[in-house]
Design an enzyme around this catalytic site. Sequence first.
Site, PDB file in Angstrom:
ATOM      1  N   GLY A  53       0.821  -1.201   0.000  1.00  0.00           N
ATOM      2  CA  GLY A  53       0.000   0.000   0.000  1.00  0.00           C
ATOM      3  C   GLY A  53       0.858   1.255   0.000  1.00  0.00           C
ATOM      4  O   GLY A  53       0.566   2.208   0.719  1.00  0.00           O
ATOM      5  N   HIS A  54       1.914   1.243  -0.813  1.00  0.00           N
ATOM      6  CA  HIS A  54       2.812   2.385  -0.910  1.00  0.00           C
ATOM      7  C   HIS A  54       3.650   2.268  -2.190  1.00  0.00           C
ATOM      8  O   HIS A  54       3.567   1.274  -2.892  1.00  0.00           O
ATOM      9  CB  HIS A  54       3.724   2.478   0.315  1.00  0.00           C
ATOM     10  CG  HIS A  54       4.630   1.300   0.481  1.00  0.00           C
ATOM     11  ND1 HIS A  54       4.296   0.208   1.239  1.00  0.00           N
ATOM     12  CD2 HIS A  54       5.854   1.025  -0.035  1.00  0.00           C
ATOM     13  CE1 HIS A  54       5.282  -0.675   1.209  1.00  0.00           C
ATOM     14  NE2 HIS A  54       6.237  -0.203   0.431  1.00  0.00           N
ATOM     15  N   ALA A  55       4.445   3.297  -2.436  1.00  0.00           N
ATOM     16  CA  ALA A  55       5.407   3.305  -3.543  1.00  0.00           C
ATOM     17  C   ALA A  55       6.733   3.805  -2.982  1.00  0.00           C
ATOM     18  O   ALA A  55       6.791   4.339  -1.874  1.00  0.00           O
ATOM     19  CB  ALA A  55       4.935   4.215  -4.671  1.00  0.00           C
ATOM     20  N   ARG A 100       2.370  -0.516  -4.931  1.00  0.00           N
ATOM     21  CA  ARG A 100       2.221  -1.961  -4.801  1.00  0.00           C
ATOM     22  C   ARG A 100       1.378  -2.297  -3.590  1.00  0.00           C
ATOM     23  O   ARG A 100       1.470  -1.643  -2.542  1.00  0.00           O
ATOM     24  CB  ARG A 100       3.572  -2.661  -4.719  1.00  0.00           C
ATOM     25  CG  ARG A 100       4.307  -2.666  -3.391  1.00  0.00           C
ATOM     26  CD  ARG A 100       5.004  -1.386  -2.961  1.00  0.00           C
ATOM     27  NE  ARG A 100       5.673  -0.643  -3.984  1.00  0.00           N
ATOM     28  CZ  ARG A 100       6.917  -0.839  -4.379  1.00  0.00           C
ATOM     29  NH1 ARG A 100       7.667  -1.700  -3.764  1.00  0.00           N
ATOM     30  NH2 ARG A 100       7.424  -0.125  -5.347  1.00  0.00           N
TER      31      ARG A 100
END
Length: 139
Positions: A53-55, A100
């Site tokens: 839940g981040h990049a 992702r």
Amino acid sequence: MAMKHLNVQLIDLPKIADPRGNLTFAEAQSMVPFDIKRAYWVYDVPGGESRGGHAHKKLKQFVVALSGSFHVTLDNGYEQKTVLLNHPYQGLLIDVKTWRTLDDFSSGAVCLVLASEHYEAEDYIEDYDEFLKYIGCSK
């Protein structure tokens, strides 16, 4: 401007079959296309939970399902693709500036992540709208 085409790259690793048990390995630069500066693994993920839940701004990752299975959804702001990881001899390369999310973990799943950089909190983009702004996507 961000690339509109999402590059999803599954990389097969060597699988050395042996009646005593199989062996797979990964080497920096020749199989994993970066120097490995950090390795970590995720396990015992409760049913229905997701990870990621981040990049990342500069960190690349190589993700392997060492045991069990899970889905990885990749998003570049223009396109999304979901990949099932369920073979310990296959890894998914995740490039920079790619959102992702990992979910649908099977019971007993173990996720290995090889990272191109050491941990730096400043490298994370944890808000999707901020991610879109960072990559210059005007959705």
